[in-house]
Design a protein around this motif. Structure first.
Motif: not given
Length: 79
Positions: A44-45, A58, A60-61, A64-65
Motif C-alpha cells: 500500500f501507499s 501498480v 490504483r493511484i 483511488n488508493t
C-alpha cells in the motif's frame, strides 16, 4: 500495488494497519483487500520496504488508493 515477484520482501505497514512487525510479502493471493496482514500480495501507499527486493504492478493511484479512500472519508465527515 500487487506483488508479482520478490526475494524476501518485507514491508512496514504500521501507518495503515498498526502492525508492529514488518509484513512478509507473497505473490499468492491470500485474501483480497484490507488489512495488509491479510493480503500479503498487496503493498500500500505510504508503506516502506524494510527488507528484500520486489517487483510490483501498480493497481490504483491517487484518490483511488486505500489512503485516498481514507482521506475522502475524513473530508466528507460532518462535525
Amino acid at each position: 500495488m500487487r506483488v508479482i515477484q520478490h526475494f524476501n520482501l518485507k514491508v512496514e505497514c504500521a501507518s495503515i494497519t498498526g502492525e508492529s512487525e514488518p509484513v512478509k510479502c507473497s505473490i499468492e493471493v491470500q485474501k483480497e483487500g484490507f488489512p495488509a496482514n491479510e493480503a500479503p500480495n498487496l503493498v500500500f501507499s505510504s508503506t516502506s520496504c524494510v527488507e528484500g527486493t520486489g517487483m510490483c504492478l501498480v493497481l490504483r493511484i491517487g484518490d483511488n488508493t486505500i489512503i485516498g479512500e481514507i482521506a475522502k472519508t475524513i473530508n466528507s465527515t460532518e462535525v
